[in-house]
Design a protein around this motif. Structure first.
Motif, PDB file in Angstrom:
ATOM      1  N   GLY A 141      73.384  42.720 -79.775  1.00 29.15           N
ATOM      2  CA  GLY A 141      73.292  41.209 -79.844  1.00 29.15           C
ATOM      3  C   GLY A 141      71.855  40.729 -79.321  1.00 29.15           C
ATOM      4  O   GLY A 141      71.802  40.825 -78.176  1.00 29.15           O
ATOM      5  N   GLY A 195      70.923  37.557 -79.282  1.00 25.09           N
ATOM      6  CA  GLY A 195      71.107  36.103 -78.885  1.00 25.09           C
ATOM      7  C   GLY A 195      70.611  35.594 -77.608  1.00 25.09           C
ATOM      8  O   GLY A 195      69.918  36.595 -77.014  1.00 25.09           O
ATOM      9  N   TYR A 196      70.715  34.557 -76.976  1.00 26.71           N
ATOM     10  CA  TYR A 196      70.503  34.038 -75.836  1.00 26.71           C
ATOM     11  C   TYR A 196      70.681  35.189 -74.742  1.00 26.71           C
ATOM     12  O   TYR A 196      69.470  35.669 -73.916  1.00 26.71           O
ATOM     13  N   THR A 197      71.731  35.809 -74.517  1.00 28.43           N
ATOM     14  CA  THR A 197      72.101  36.659 -73.401  1.00 28.43           C
ATOM     15  C   THR A 197      71.531  38.266 -73.736  1.00 28.43           C
ATOM     16  O   THR A 197      71.161  38.921 -72.755  1.00 28.43           O
ATOM     17  N   ASN A 200      70.391  44.034 -83.690  1.00 26.88           N
ATOM     18  CA  ASN A 200      70.944  42.539 -84.203  1.00 26.88           C
ATOM     19  C   ASN A 200      70.971  42.508 -85.619  1.00 26.88           C
ATOM     20  O   ASN A 200      70.174  43.222 -86.312  1.00 26.88           O
ATOM     21  N   ALA A 201      71.854  41.826 -86.117  1.00 27.58           N
ATOM     22  CA  ALA A 201      72.139  41.601 -87.425  1.00 27.58           C
ATOM     23  C   ALA A 201      70.969  40.713 -88.341  1.00 27.58           C
ATOM     24  O   ALA A 201      70.744  41.266 -89.183  1.00 27.58           O
ATOM     25  N   ARG A 239      70.803  28.913 -81.079  1.00 29.19           N
ATOM     26  CA  ARG A 239      72.003  28.618 -81.567  1.00 29.19           C
ATOM     27  C   ARG A 239      72.309  26.999 -80.926  1.00 29.19           C
ATOM     28  O   ARG A 239      73.094  26.516 -81.897  1.00 29.19           O
ATOM     29  N   VAL A 263      76.517  45.745 -86.451  1.00 30.29           N
ATOM     30  CA  VAL A 263      77.432  46.337 -85.641  1.00 30.29           C
ATOM     31  C   VAL A 263      78.862  46.215 -86.204  1.00 30.29           C
ATOM     32  O   VAL A 263      79.377  45.253 -86.498  1.00 30.29           O
ATOM     33  N   LEU A 288      77.512  40.291 -78.222  1.00 35.03           N
ATOM     34  CA  LEU A 288      77.620  39.856 -79.742  1.00 35.03           C
ATOM     35  C   LEU A 288      78.090  38.319 -80.003  1.00 35.03           C
ATOM     36  O   LEU A 288      78.395  37.867 -81.008  1.00 35.03           O
ATOM     37  N   GLY A 289      78.223  37.647 -78.991  1.00 32.38           N
ATOM     38  CA  GLY A 289      78.591  36.172 -78.973  1.00 32.38           C
ATOM     39  C   GLY A 289      79.877  35.697 -79.400  1.00 32.38           C
ATOM     40  O   GLY A 289      80.612  36.481 -79.254  1.00 32.38           O
ATOM     41  N   GLY A 320      77.487  36.893 -71.820  1.00 27.45           N
ATOM     42  CA  GLY A 320      77.635  35.707 -72.833  1.00 27.45           C
ATOM     43  C   GLY A 320      79.021  35.492 -73.201  1.00 27.45           C
ATOM     44  O   GLY A 320      79.980  35.691 -72.400  1.00 27.45           O
ATOM     45  N   ASP A 321      78.955  34.807 -74.312  1.00 24.10           N
ATOM     46  CA  ASP A 321      80.383  34.348 -75.060  1.00 24.10           C
ATOM     47  C   ASP A 321      81.277  35.429 -75.056  1.00 24.10           C
ATOM     48  O   ASP A 321      82.557  35.208 -75.133  1.00 24.10           O
ATOM     49  N   SER A 324      78.692  29.556 -72.748  1.00 23.57           N
ATOM     50  CA  SER A 324      77.479  28.591 -72.570  1.00 23.57           C
ATOM     51  C   SER A 324      76.302  29.311 -72.139  1.00 23.57           C
ATOM     52  O   SER A 324      76.345  30.474 -71.791  1.00 23.57           O
ATOM     53  N   CYS A 325      75.031  28.728 -72.644  1.00 22.37           N
ATOM     54  CA  CYS A 325      73.907  29.454 -72.360  1.00 22.37           C
ATOM     55  C   CYS A 325      73.668  29.239 -70.710  1.00 22.37           C
ATOM     56  O   CYS A 325      73.308  30.178 -70.141  1.00 22.37           O
ATOM     57  N   ALA A 326      74.301  28.168 -70.365  1.00 28.00           N
ATOM     58  CA  ALA A 326      73.923  27.811 -69.003  1.00 28.00           C
ATOM     59  C   ALA A 326      74.757  28.821 -68.252  1.00 28.00           C
ATOM     60  O   ALA A 326      73.844  29.187 -66.904  1.00 28.00           O
ATOM     61  N   LYS A 378      66.743  17.481 -71.940  1.00 26.55           N
ATOM     62  CA  LYS A 378      67.496  18.455 -72.750  1.00 26.55           C
ATOM     63  C   LYS A 378      66.494  19.025 -73.670  1.00 26.55           C
ATOM     64  O   LYS A 378      66.601  20.186 -73.920  1.00 26.55           O
TER      65      LYS A 378
END
Ligand SMILES: Cc1cc2nc3c(=O)[nH]c(=O)nc-3n(C[C@H](O)[C@H](O)[C@H](O)COP(=O)(O)OP(=O)(O)OC[C@H]3O[C@@H](n4cnc5c(N)ncnc54)[C@H](O)[C@@H]3O)c2cc1C
Length: 398
Positions: A9, A11-13, A36-37, A44, A77, A107-108, A274-275, A290-292, A358
């Motif tokens: 994955g 993404g962000y993480t 990554n796909a 996101r 994956v 993979l979020g 991540g998620d 969250s990304c945070a 933001k």
């Protein structure tokens, strides 16, 4: 042989973890593969903007990671076997199996329909790029005066409803929330939300549980029918079933259970961030998707892997919250300051300044991903050097 690290994955993480690993470890010692796909990094957190018709800057992963030592592999994956340390993927050449020594699972998540009838058939979502693009195309075809119901009063629902109302003032936008509008933010934050929603003409249906989604209305458990030519489902995220099937310990909802270093509690050579991960924050409460919190989780995992491979010291990332950054269209926003465990403080930043804040947060997050080698001193400790050092210390003490 090089130590094989596979990051699933980008993404962000996952992207942050891969970049940080490349920064921390020597290319002679490790082989880092980022799977990554999709060929691009997808911002996101801006998918509601995509659905509202805005275009995002393309961010090809191959360009972002060029020269970093991270090999980007475009593949989907399909399975992980944590006992055999292998990952099954499918790409344009067909099926393949990748073996790893250390895995980072990132993979979020995706939209969760919570089993509510009609969601799968009739509702749109903004949790994935294909979903956001489908909604964008549908909204573009909607006639003036058509009704759009955004179901879910969380951060994503609030951001989506305001974005759509600002972009399409000719539509009748409604937010349907199980609780009160922004009932977790501070009193000043709440009244700001109400002011902005009123200004944008968004109807708010509070304390309403949606029991069914139809082709032109949503039905609440209380028997109300809210007209909706388009329903946008934003009631939360769920993780991919790949984690549960992998053999690692997961929660009832399928998130991988990790310790403070982000290592799986059942398979220490698997890290999750991540998620997809169930991790405790510094206050002992589970971190929310969250990304945070996902970004510090990625730092923590990369640092833990590097420390483990080099016998180095393990730093601790700040697994806590500082603020919730909420966009309310492009011109308005709400920055709700929170305690370490995500509880609202009295103070908040509102209005145009909050919108700019933001925007800077989103830009900063994407910039951090797009510049994987920037931001900290190079500390590529060689695994071999560390081992040799350790061995000679042992000999010296013998
Ligand atoms: C509209 C919206 C607004 C949001 N706003 C905020 C916000 O303001 N602040 C905040 O903190 N959070 C926000 N979030 C939440 C945030 O986006 C997620 O928490 C974050 O993206 C999680 O990062 P991740 O790396 O775990 O997953 P993702 O960023 O989703 O990355 C997962 C990656 O894995 C890839 N992938 C998935 N399945 C496969 C597969 N089978 N094979 C190969 N690759 C795969 C995906 O293509 C993706 O690249 C928002 C979410 C949405 C949808």
């Amino acid at each position: 042989m090089k130590h094989r690290i596979i990051v699933l994955g980008a993404g962000y993480t996952g992207a942050v973890a891969a970049g940080r690993l490349a920064r921390r470890l020597h290319a002679d010692d490790v082989r880092i593969t980022l799977v990554n796909a999709e060929p691009d990094f997808v911002e996101r957190v801006r998918l509601h903007q995509v659905a509202a018709g805005q275009d995002l800057k393309p961010r090809p992963l191959a360009e972002m990671f060029a020269g970093t030592g991270v090999e980007v592999r475009l593949a989907k994956v399909t399975a992980v076997d944590a006992d055999r340390r292998s990952v099954a993927v499918v790409d344009t050449d067909g099926n393949a199996e990748l073996e790893y020594d250390t895995l980072v699972y990132a993979l979020g998540s995706r939209s969760d329909d919570h089993g509510v009838p009609g969601v799968a058939e009739h509702a749109y979502e903004v949790a994935s790029r294909p979903g956001a693009l489908r909604l964008r195309e549908r909204l573009a075809r909607l006639d003036a005066g058509s009704a759009v119901a955004v179901v879910g009063g969380g951060l994503t629902g609030i951001e989506a409803a305001t974005e759509f109302a600002e972009a399409r003032p000719d539509l009748k936008i409604a937010l349907v929330a199980r609780g009160g509008l922004g009932d977790w933010v501070s009193p000043k934050g709440r009244s700001h939300l109400r002011k902005v929603f009123k200004g944008l003409g968004i109807a708010v249906h509070e304390h309403a549980d949606v029991a069914e989604v139809g082709a032109d209305a949503v039905a609440t458990a209380g028997g109300e029918a809210i007209p909706a030519q388009v329903t946008v489902w934003t009631t939360g995220f769920t993780v991919h079933p790949i984690a549960r099937a992998s053999g690692v310990e997961v929660t009832a909802s399928g998130q991988i259970v990790v310790d403070g270093s982000m290592a799986s509690v059942s398979h220490p050579d698997v890290y999750a961030v991540g998620d997809a991960a169930y991790a405790m924050g510094s206050t002992g409460e589970p971190l929310r998707m969250s990304c945070a919190s996902g970004t510090p989780m990625a730092w923590q995992a990369a640092d833990a892997i590097a420390a483990r491979l080099t016998d180095g010291r393990l730093p601790h990332a700040p697994l806590r919250y500082f603020n919730q950054c909420i966009s309310l269209g492009r011109k308005e926003g709400l920055i709700q300051y929170v305690t370490a465990d995500d509880t609202a403080r009295a103070a908040s930043l509102r209005g145009r300044t909050a919108a700019v804040y933001k925007e800077l947060v989103c830009k900063g997050a994407a910039w951090g991903v797009a510049n994987p080698l920037f931001g900290m001193p190079v500390r590529r400790r060689s695994i071999r050097a560390a081992r040799t050092e350790a061995d000679s210390t042992v000999e010296a003490h013998a």
